[in-house]
Design a protein around this motif. Structure first.
Motif, PDB file in Angstrom:
ATOM      1  N   LYS A  26      76.312  30.867  18.537  1.00  0.00           N
ATOM      2  CA  LYS A  26      74.871  31.130  18.480  1.00  0.00           C
ATOM      3  C   LYS A  26      74.309  30.939  19.882  1.00  0.00           C
ATOM      4  O   LYS A  26      73.595  29.974  20.174  1.00  0.00           O
ATOM      5  N   LEU A  27      74.641  31.895  20.743  1.00  0.00           N
ATOM      6  CA  LEU A  27      74.370  31.736  22.169  1.00  0.00           C
ATOM      7  C   LEU A  27      72.888  31.773  22.507  1.00  0.00           C
ATOM      8  O   LEU A  27      72.431  30.996  23.353  1.00  0.00           O
ATOM      9  N   VAL A  28      72.138  32.646  21.895  1.00  0.00           N
ATOM     10  CA  VAL A  28      70.705  32.742  22.202  1.00  0.00           C
ATOM     11  C   VAL A  28      69.999  31.462  21.789  1.00  0.00           C
ATOM     12  O   VAL A  28      69.163  30.923  22.535  1.00  0.00           O
ATOM     13  N   GLU A  29      70.362  30.932  20.621  1.00  0.00           N
ATOM     14  CA  GLU A  29      69.761  29.679  20.167  1.00  0.00           C
ATOM     15  C   GLU A  29      70.161  28.526  21.088  1.00  0.00           C
ATOM     16  O   GLU A  29      69.355  27.648  21.390  1.00  0.00           O
ATOM     17  N   ALA A  30      71.414  28.536  21.531  1.00  0.00           N
ATOM     18  CA  ALA A  30      71.888  27.499  22.453  1.00  0.00           C
ATOM     19  C   ALA A  30      71.089  27.535  23.746  1.00  0.00           C
ATOM     20  O   ALA A  30      70.662  26.499  24.250  1.00  0.00           O
ATOM     21  N   LYS A  31      70.887  28.736  24.263  1.00  0.00           N
ATOM     22  CA  LYS A  31      70.131  28.875  25.511  1.00  0.00           C
ATOM     23  C   LYS A  31      68.741  28.265  25.368  1.00  0.00           C
ATOM     24  O   LYS A  31      68.264  27.588  26.279  1.00  0.00           O
ATOM     25  N   GLN A  32      68.119  28.454  24.222  1.00  0.00           N
ATOM     26  CA  GLN A  32      66.788  27.890  24.015  1.00  0.00           C
ATOM     27  C   GLN A  32      66.809  26.362  24.073  1.00  0.00           C
ATOM     28  O   GLN A  32      65.894  25.742  24.623  1.00  0.00           O
ATOM     29  N   LYS A  33      67.846  25.748  23.506  1.00  0.00           N
ATOM     30  CA  LYS A  33      67.970  24.282  23.570  1.00  0.00           C
ATOM     31  C   LYS A  33      68.122  23.822  25.023  1.00  0.00           C
ATOM     32  O   LYS A  33      67.504  22.850  25.447  1.00  0.00           O
ATOM     33  N   TYR A  34      68.949  24.540  25.778  1.00  0.00           N
ATOM     34  CA  TYR A  34      69.144  24.172  27.182  1.00  0.00           C
ATOM     35  C   TYR A  34      67.852  24.351  27.990  1.00  0.00           C
ATOM     36  O   TYR A  34      67.533  23.526  28.851  1.00  0.00           O
ATOM     37  N   ILE A  35      67.118  25.393  27.695  1.00  0.00           N
ATOM     38  CA  ILE A  35      65.849  25.612  28.399  1.00  0.00           C
ATOM     39  C   ILE A  35      64.863  24.492  28.063  1.00  0.00           C
ATOM     40  O   ILE A  35      64.152  23.988  28.939  1.00  0.00           O
ATOM     41  N   GLU A  36      64.823  24.086  26.793  1.00  0.00           N
ATOM     42  CA  GLU A  36      63.972  22.949  26.410  1.00  0.00           C
ATOM     43  C   GLU A  36      64.367  21.709  27.215  1.00  0.00           C
ATOM     44  O   GLU A  36      63.495  20.960  27.673  1.00  0.00           O
ATOM     45  N   ALA A  37      65.668  21.493  27.365  1.00  0.00           N
ATOM     46  CA  ALA A  37      66.141  20.338  28.129  1.00  0.00           C
ATOM     47  C   ALA A  37      65.718  20.445  29.597  1.00  0.00           C
ATOM     48  O   ALA A  37      65.255  19.468  30.187  1.00  0.00           O
ATOM     49  N   LEU A  38      65.844  21.627  30.163  1.00  0.00           N
ATOM     50  CA  LEU A  38      65.464  21.819  31.565  1.00  0.00           C
ATOM     51  C   LEU A  38      63.977  21.553  31.785  1.00  0.00           C
ATOM     52  O   LEU A  38      63.585  20.996  32.811  1.00  0.00           O
ATOM     53  N   LYS A  39      63.167  21.904  30.812  1.00  0.00           N
ATOM     54  CA  LYS A  39      61.721  21.672  30.928  1.00  0.00           C
ATOM     55  C   LYS A  39      61.376  20.182  30.967  1.00  0.00           C
ATOM     56  O   LYS A  39      60.295  19.805  31.422  1.00  0.00           O
ATOM     57  N   LEU A  40      62.291  19.342  30.514  1.00  0.00           N
ATOM     58  CA  LEU A  40      62.055  17.891  30.536  1.00  0.00           C
ATOM     59  C   LEU A  40      62.390  17.259  31.888  1.00  0.00           C
ATOM     60  O   LEU A  40      61.990  16.134  32.159  1.00  0.00           O
ATOM     61  N   VAL A  41      63.122  17.996  32.709  1.00  0.00           N
ATOM     62  CA  VAL A  41      63.466  17.477  34.037  1.00  0.00           C
ATOM     63  C   VAL A  41      62.188  17.484  34.875  1.00  0.00           C
ATOM     64  O   VAL A  41      61.447  18.463  34.878  1.00  0.00           O
TER      65      VAL A  41
END
Length: 140
Positions: A26-41
């Motif tokens: 589920k690559l598109v969904e995974a990318k969204q999780k990673y983007i959420e994580a990046l926004k916390l940096v």
């Protein structure tokens, strides 16, 4: 610099969720999780080691989706983050992306960095064309 524990834990949880989604394709969904994580940096992500791995994760999703332009931007950012320069996996992906973009001189440079940092094993999980190409340019 170290992130506050609460932010680090939240980033780790989001990345772990992203990793699980990648394992289930589920690559598109995974990318969204990673983007959420990046926004916390915190601001200017390239100053934080956490951003290195988040950019790698996002870039790897783009690479798997064969969106080489987006993958390149992510790995280019990752190599500028702490522990990015000299990381064999980051250099491997950059080399593969340059290869796919037909920028063969830069591909050789990056693939050689990956080879020098991790040996032949780093190539074994991916398409053999990258190692085959490198063998035409350097002595392995």
């Amino acid at each position: 610099m170290q992130l506050p524990d609460s932010i680090h834990k939240e980033i780790a949880a989001l990345c772990s969720s992203g990793d699980e989604l990648v394992r289930t394709s589920k690559l598109v969904e995974a990318k969204q999780k990673y983007i959420e994580a990046l926004k916390l940096v915190p601001s200017n992500p390239i100053e934080w080691e956490a951003a290195t791995w988040i950019y790698v994760a996002i870039g790897d999703v783009h690479f798997s989706l064969q969106d080489f332009e987006k993958a390149f931007r992510c790995f280019f950012n990752a190599v500028q983050c702490p522990t990015g320069l000299g990381n064999p996996f980051i250099h491997l992906r950059l080399g593969q992306i340059y290869y796919e973009k037909n920028d063969l001189d830069k591909a050789v440079d990056e693939l050689t960095r990956a080879y020098m940092g991790a040996g032949m094993d780093i190539f074994l999980a991916d398409d053999p064309k990258y190692l085959d190409f490198l063998e035409t340019r350097i002595e392995i």
